[in-house]
Enzyme design. Structure first.
Site, PDB file in Angstrom:
ATOM      1  N   ASP A   1      10.611  35.930   6.764  1.00  0.00           N
ATOM      2  CA  ASP A   1       9.745  34.790   7.024  1.00  0.00           C
ATOM      3  C   ASP A   1       8.276  35.202   6.826  1.00  0.00           C
ATOM      4  O   ASP A   1       7.951  35.838   5.814  1.00  0.00           O
ATOM      5  CB  ASP A   1      10.021  34.236   8.432  1.00  0.00           C
ATOM      6  CG  ASP A   1       9.475  32.836   8.638  1.00  0.00           C
ATOM      7  OD1 ASP A   1      10.178  31.877   8.284  1.00  0.00           O
ATOM      8  OD2 ASP A   1       8.346  32.711   9.152  1.00  0.00           O
TER       9      ASP A   1
ATOM     10  N   HIS B   1      18.661  33.766   8.829  1.00  0.00           N
ATOM     11  CA  HIS B   1      17.210  33.903   8.763  1.00  0.00           C
ATOM     12  C   HIS B   1      16.648  34.858   9.812  1.00  0.00           C
ATOM     13  O   HIS B   1      15.667  35.542   9.570  1.00  0.00           O
ATOM     14  CB  HIS B   1      16.582  32.517   8.943  1.00  0.00           C
ATOM     15  CG  HIS B   1      15.107  32.468   8.716  1.00  0.00           C
ATOM     16  ND1 HIS B   1      14.529  32.594   7.474  1.00  0.00           N
ATOM     17  CD2 HIS B   1      14.073  32.301   9.585  1.00  0.00           C
ATOM     18  CE1 HIS B   1      13.217  32.503   7.577  1.00  0.00           C
ATOM     19  NE2 HIS B   1      12.913  32.323   8.853  1.00  0.00           N
TER      20      HIS B   1
ATOM     21  N   TYR C   1       0.821  27.828   8.416  1.00  0.00           N
ATOM     22  CA  TYR C   1       1.304  27.173   7.204  1.00  0.00           C
ATOM     23  C   TYR C   1       0.155  26.564   6.409  1.00  0.00           C
ATOM     24  O   TYR C   1       0.125  26.624   5.181  1.00  0.00           O
ATOM     25  CB  TYR C   1       2.325  26.088   7.569  1.00  0.00           C
ATOM     26  CG  TYR C   1       3.663  26.637   7.963  1.00  0.00           C
ATOM     27  CD1 TYR C   1       4.741  26.610   7.085  1.00  0.00           C
ATOM     28  CD2 TYR C   1       3.873  27.203   9.224  1.00  0.00           C
ATOM     29  CE1 TYR C   1       5.978  27.125   7.450  1.00  0.00           C
ATOM     30  CE2 TYR C   1       5.107  27.719   9.594  1.00  0.00           C
ATOM     31  CZ  TYR C   1       6.146  27.677   8.705  1.00  0.00           C
ATOM     32  OH  TYR C   1       7.370  28.201   9.065  1.00  0.00           O
TER      33      TYR C   1
END
Length: 383
Positions: A175, A358, A304
């Site tokens: 990530d 993940h 983000y």
């Protein structure tokens, strides 16, 4: 640099319970269907447990069983765990988490890396482990201005490792951890022994000559990635464009915050549709509680938006030349293929693992620890 203890005041626990008790629930057409998001019945069950059975102070004691510190780097406060192996020649390892995780993601794997002999592994494969909280996450400071992106975080973490006396180290992550590790490889190669990734950054674009032909696997990946973001990428789009608007709701409603986070643990893990096949309620709620008590949803989501200004787009001649290793877990999606990755990374080993998703360090710590040991064994006398 100072030792740090996590201490959440009792009044914050009381406030949390009060908010959970006053949750105003929406209706639902199918209260058990994950297709539209977190099902109403499961979230009610999770919230009831959080309110009536979950014990933060017991979890806080567990969190504090690790060696926590805070350090100021370039005027910014960074929280981190630093667990040293008893082997003075252990390889320094920077473990970097992502969203919607936290340093808590690494709780299972840390002892496997610092004391491999206790897990049936070669004691000479030990690591000194550093697990920082990303800026704006958990107990690290919240950025007060724009610019806290992947390259800047990489610079902060490289300086942190130098503060700890590690002139060279391995960077590992999935990530956002994969993004920061990549920027470390691009901007600070002299400080790195290697990088180890369990995800290829979502913004990664290698340089491709206009007359180059993409392989079949590359073409399939690019098509699948676009389809995945159309179906699953709503969270990323809003966090990259309007994180402030979302923050008003999730900084005020613990149930809303829990829904936003637990949806990803269910959808992104190798759990066969049942999130508690991989994570207990206590584990899920400890991670969510870290976000809640530190009020860091907004500052975490804002990464983000910052990343849009600094994507891992490689120009001609731009490449991570530091030796790279990739652990490929089957439920990590979308995961770039090796040939696409090798256009921008110096890949030495690419391991396909039998299970996991993940949250690799949390879901399959034994598999990830084993791959780290095997991948990096030859570098130990070079650290």
């Amino acid at each position: 640099m100072k030792p740090f203890k996590i201490r959440i005041p009792k009044e914050k626990i009381t406030d949390l319970r009060r908010r959970l008790e006053k949750m105003r629930w929406p209706d639902s057409i199918d209260a058990d269907d994950w297709g539209s998001g977190v099902p109403l019945n499961y979230l009610k069950e999770l919230v009831d447990y959080w309110k009536d059975e979950y014990g933060w102070f017991a979890q806080q004691e567990l969190l504090n069983s690790f060696a926590h510190y805070k350090s100021v780097v370039d005027g910014f406060g960074i929280h981190f765990i630093h667990e040293r192996s008893s082997d003075p020649d252990a390889l320094p390892l920077l473990l970097i988490h992502g969203w919607p995780g936290s340093f808590w993601e690494m709780q299972r794997i840390i002892p496997m890396l610092t004391t491999p002999d206790k897990y049936g592994a070669d004691p000479s494969d030990a690591f000194h482990v550093v697990v920082p909280s990303l800026p704006g996450y958990g107990f690290s400071d919240r950025p007060a201005k724009h610019g806290m992106n992947g390259p800047f975080i990489a610079s902060l973490f490289e300086k942190l490792m130098k503060q700890l006396g590690y002139s060279k180290f391995v960077a590992q992550g999935g990530d956002w951890g994969a993004t920061v590790a990549t920027w470390l490889g691009l901007h600070h190669p002299a400080s790195l022994t290697a990088i180890h990734l369990n995800y290829i950054p979502g913004s990664y674009r290698p340089y491709v000559e206009s007359n180059d032909t993409l392989s079949e696997s590359e073409q399939e990946f690019l098509k699948h990635r676009e389809e995945w973001y159309q179906k699953e990428g709503g969270y990323a789009h809003i966090q990259a464009t309007k994180p402030q608007t979302l923050a008003y709701a999730l900084n005020d409603s613990p149930a809303g915050l829990a829904a936003w986070i637990v949806e990803k643990f269910q959808g992104w893990s190798d759990c066969d549709g049942n999130v508690e096949n991989r994570f207990s309620k206590d584990e899920l709620l400890t991670n969510i509680s870290i976000y809640w008590f530190t009020e860091t949803f907004h500052s975490s989501a804002r990464l983000y938006q910052e990343a849009l200004k600094a994507p891992v787009h490689m120009s001609k001649g731009m490449r991570v030349e530091v030796p790279g290793f990739v652990a490929c877990f089957p439920k990590e999606d979308p995961m770039a293929p090796r040939d696409w990755t090798e256009r921008g990374y110096n890949i030495q080993r690419w391991t396909h693992l039998p299970s996991g998703g993940h949250f690799a360090a949390w879901e399959e710590p034994e598999l990830l620890a084993k791959d780290l040991r095997e991948s990096l064994r030859s570098f130990r006398n070079k650290a």
